[in-house]
Design an enzyme around this catalytic site. Structure first.
Site, mmCIF file in Angstrom:
data_model
loop_
_atom_site.group_PDB
_atom_site.id
_atom_site.type_symbol
_atom_site.label_atom_id
_atom_site.label_comp_id
_atom_site.label_asym_id
_atom_site.label_seq_id
_atom_site.Cartn_x
_atom_site.Cartn_y
_atom_site.Cartn_z
ATOM 1 N N LYS A 113 10.715 -20.055 6.709
ATOM 2 C CA LYS A 113 11.539 -20.593 5.705
ATOM 3 C C LYS A 113 12.368 -21.762 6.440
ATOM 4 O O LYS A 113 12.932 -22.689 5.395
ATOM 5 C CB LYS A 113 12.496 -19.381 5.078
ATOM 6 N N LYS A 205 -0.572 -16.886 1.510
ATOM 7 C CA LYS A 205 0.008 -16.037 0.827
ATOM 8 C C LYS A 205 0.555 -16.548 -0.813
ATOM 9 O O LYS A 205 0.834 -17.761 -0.787
ATOM 10 C CB LYS A 205 1.272 -15.359 1.266
ATOM 11 N N LYS A 208 5.988 -17.911 -4.590
ATOM 12 C CA LYS A 208 6.738 -18.504 -5.671
ATOM 13 C C LYS A 208 6.839 -19.832 -5.640
ATOM 14 O O LYS A 208 7.338 -20.661 -6.467
ATOM 15 C CB LYS A 208 8.119 -17.747 -5.786
#
Ligand code: AMP
Ligand code: TRP
Length: 343
Positions: A113, A205, A208
């Site tokens: 992230k 993956k 969102k």
């Protein structure tokens, strides 16, 4: 020795998708039959990266609506948003003093992230896992249903619980809590879809934040969108194998078979028994029918529920009250154990 209790959380950061549904929310629903369950919309985790304040409340209510639409009963369980129970942040601070820099430095989600510009990541993003440990342990929860990507964070939660129990062992005993104050929470990562992959790239993956909406099926997608995304999903030219080992090194095929199995509540082998030898065009047709049948009503119910924010807010307020009653007791005990003078 510890009362069995389930806790899990989902971030209100936009687009709930099939990965969230199969990896987490369907498990939440199944567990409510057997356990006391606490399900939390983790808005304090969401703001570890920038969230538009005009958007965040809508996202919090939408996740709550998804919980209810998927079949979580907020009367039988506790459903609330994290920021309404200040004890999460309070215990999170104590855990910041328990966890070691070295532990957090190993967290792969932070590395992903934060990306290249780590100096510019928020301190909250770095200490995210200690707040997650606090979420779970403020209820002394024993079981945590999550997707595969949360396994490392769960291990850190166990390490925090263990170190707290060790460091304060004498005080824990002196205050009448026996040998251990916190349970070591167990991850529940089970079934054929613990890691749902992008429909565009079977090695990534489903997420969102993927720029391409074709990479994921959102819970609010209508039948048309679901059908289009599945038909356009990446595949390889071979027909489906008839045994699970035939899915090795075929990530896209593996993913679609896993999604089918999870939606139908069967194993991948069961699916391959029926579809082994089939071409993707016919398998995708069956998958569209199944996905629309399962997800269509959920999306429709979510849309209906979010029309009534006052109802959603009343669910969250009631849940927060019940959650806080448990969390406040834990914090009193923790303060006594640590030696913090309290009223
Ligand atoms: P998040 O949206 O990051 O708060 O995730 C909520 C829950 O969904 C967590 O338990 C995640 O592990 C799970 N989850 C998120 N993405 C996926 C995925 N692609 N496959 C399976 N589970 C997932
Ligand atoms: N970190 C989890 C995720 O991104 C969300 C979360 C926060 C959570 N606190 C938790 C999950 C406690 C389980 C238990 O998916």
């Amino acid at each position: 020795m510890f009362k069995e209790r389930v806790f899990s959380g989902v971030q209100p950061t936009g687009n709930l998708h099939l990965g969230n549904y199969l990896g987490a929310i369907t498990k939440f629903v199944a567990l409510q039959e057997r356990y006391d369950c606490i399900y939390c919309v983790v808005d304090l985790h969401a703001i570890t990266v920038w969230q538009d304040p005009a958007e965040l409340p809508r996202a919090t209510r939408e996740v709550t609506a998804a919980f209810i639409a998927c079949g979580i009963d907020p009367k039988q369980n506790i459903v609330f948003n994290q920021s309404q129970v200040a004890e999460h942040a309070e215990l999170g601070w104590i855990f910041n003093c328990i966890a070691r820099m070295g532990w957090l430095n190993r967290m792969t989600q932070f590395k992903e992230k934060a990306g290249k510009d780590r100096e510019n990541a928020s301190v909250g993003l770095y200490s995210y896992p200690t707040l997650m440990a606090a979420d779970i342990l403020v209820y002394r929860a024993t079981h945590v249903p999550v997707g595969e990507d949360q396994k490392q964070h769960l291990e850190l939660s166990r390490d925090v619980a263990q170190k707290f129990n060790n460091d304060y062992a004498v005080s824990i005993h002196a205050h009448g809590f026996g040998d251990a104050f916190f349970p070591l929470p167990e991850p529940l990562i089970t079934g054929p879809a613990t890691r749902v992959m992008s429909l565009r790239d079977g090695t990534k993956k489903m997420s969102k934040s993927d720029a391409s909406d074709y990479s994921r099926i959102n819970l609010t997608d209508d039948a048309e969108a679901i059908a289009q995304k599945i038909r356009k999903a990446k595949t390889d030219p071979e027909p489906l194998p008839s045994e699970e080992k035939g899915l090795l090194s075929r990530p896209e095929a593996d993913n679609l078979v896993g999604i089918y199995a999870a939606l139908q509540g069967v194993t991948k082998s069961d699916v391959l028994r029926d579809y082994g030898g089939a071409q993707f065009s016919s398998f995708k047709g069956a998958l569209v029918d199944l996905a629309v049948a399962k997800l269509g009503p959920i999306g429709a119910e979510m849309k209906r529920l979010v029309q009534d924010p006052a109802f959603i807010d009343s669910v969250l307020a009631e849940g927060a009250g019940r959650a806080q009653a448990i969390a406040a007791d834990t914090m009193k005990a923790v303060k006594d154990i640590v030696g913090l003078v309290r009223r």
